[in-house]
Scaffold this active site. Structure first.
Site: not given
Ligand code: PBG
Length: 324
Positions: A196, A249
């Protein structure tokens, strides 16, 4: 004969039927997962300004969306919670009566064909908006693990099929696996947000989930977009700790990572087409700068072509409606 004029690529592109015969990637709705944002109350359906077609809903309305997704053949939903109260530790995350936990129970009862996933993270529940507990202004890894494990077991008690940690703490997959097994949930799986990235494309999500960090950013725990080898280390670490499915992601800006993770691990792979990727295409479509429906299909099929088995997308229902 394998070079022009013997070979002509255009012969197989002449008609829709010929193109369909040689199409290499088929993305079907059962491979899609729809994110839902659930909050307290009843009859609540608040639009998210930066994400047309996405709402924050109470549990009863989330059930309406989930049922519709199921009828369209969408594979599953992933739930995010917006609590009424936040605190330094994010205690709302493991409240068995929280909106996510109640939504899991309702959806497992009424839309039995769906896979039900839950996002496991503290950022929506902490008053500072970071994904773990703080010490000296930074997220403290090891004390956060226990809180994530409590959150995951609470989701498992509610009936989640897969829990999906998105916090990027080191060691969380192992901690969650151990806690699940300890409570008798050895059949509940883990889909880890393994690679991520610290991405600008999460902007609209943070409006939807009210999870913007109050100070700083997430680059102390999420990955540097410049790195690819590191993604493989993250993925292998999560697999070794017990991840059943790994995720990359965002998706479109990380297609190379998706392809490499699939080729090198052969593990079930998900990709998250995130809020900013969705919002950017919709904003351009709204201005008439591109054809939104075609851009949606192209974006999602490209993610599958790169190697994702599962695609998390806010377009899950729209795609299911229009796919040819
Ligand atoms: C929580 C999380 C996030 C997303 C999914 N789970 C946001 C982040 O890490 O700030 C992002 C999903 C999206 O942008 O559609 N940590």
């Amino acid at each position: 004969m394998s070079a022009f004029p013997g070979w002509r690529g255009r012969r197989l592109r002449r008609t829709p039927a010929l193109r369909a015969l040689v199409r290499e990637t088929r993305l079907t709705p059962e491979r899609l997962i729809l994110p839902l944002f659930v909050t307290e109350g009843e009859g609540v359906r608040t639009p998210v300004g930066s994400m047309p077609g996405v709402w924050r809903t109470s549990v009863d309305e989330a059930l309406v969306d989930a049922r519709e997704a199921a009828e369209l053949g969408v594979g599953g939903v992933i739930l995010f919670g917006i609590p009424e109260r936040k605190d330094a530790e994010g205690t709302g995350a493991w409240d068995d009566q929280g909106a996510v936990q109640r939504a899991v129970r309702a959806i497992k009862d009424a839309a039995t064909e769906l896979a039900v996933l839950t996002d496991v993270c503290l950022c929506e529940y902490t008053d500072h908006g970071h994904c773990g507990v703080l010490r000296d202004g930074a997220v403290d890894n090891d004390p956060t693990l226990d809180l994530l494990a409590r959150t995951a077991t609470s989701h498992a008690r509610a009936g989640a099929d897969l829990v999906a940690p998105s916090d990027m703490m080191d060691g969380r997959v192992g901690a969650i696996r151990e806690a699940l097994d300890h409570e008798g949930f050895e059949q509940v799986g883990i889909l880890s947000y393994a690679a991520k990235y610290a991405s600008a494309f999460y902007g609209p999500f943070r409006e939807a989930a009210d999870s913007r960090p109050a100070f700083g950013d997430r680059s102390g725990y999420q990955m540097d977009p410049a790195n690819q080898d590191e993604a493989l280390r993250e993925v292998w670490a999560d697999i070794e700790e017990g991840a059943d499915v790994v995720m990359v992601k965002p998706a479109l800006s990380q297609l190379d990572v998706i392809q490499r993770v699939k080729r090198e691990t052969g593990w079930p792979l998900a990709a998250y087409h995130v809020s900013g990727e969705y919002a950017a295409i919709l904003a351009a479509a709204e201005r008439g700068w591109l054809d939104g429906e075609r851009a949606m299909r192209e974006a999602l099929v490209s993610i599958a072509r790169a190697g994702a088995d599962i695609v998390i997308t806010y377009w899950a229902r729209e795609f299911a409606r229009v796919r040819s």
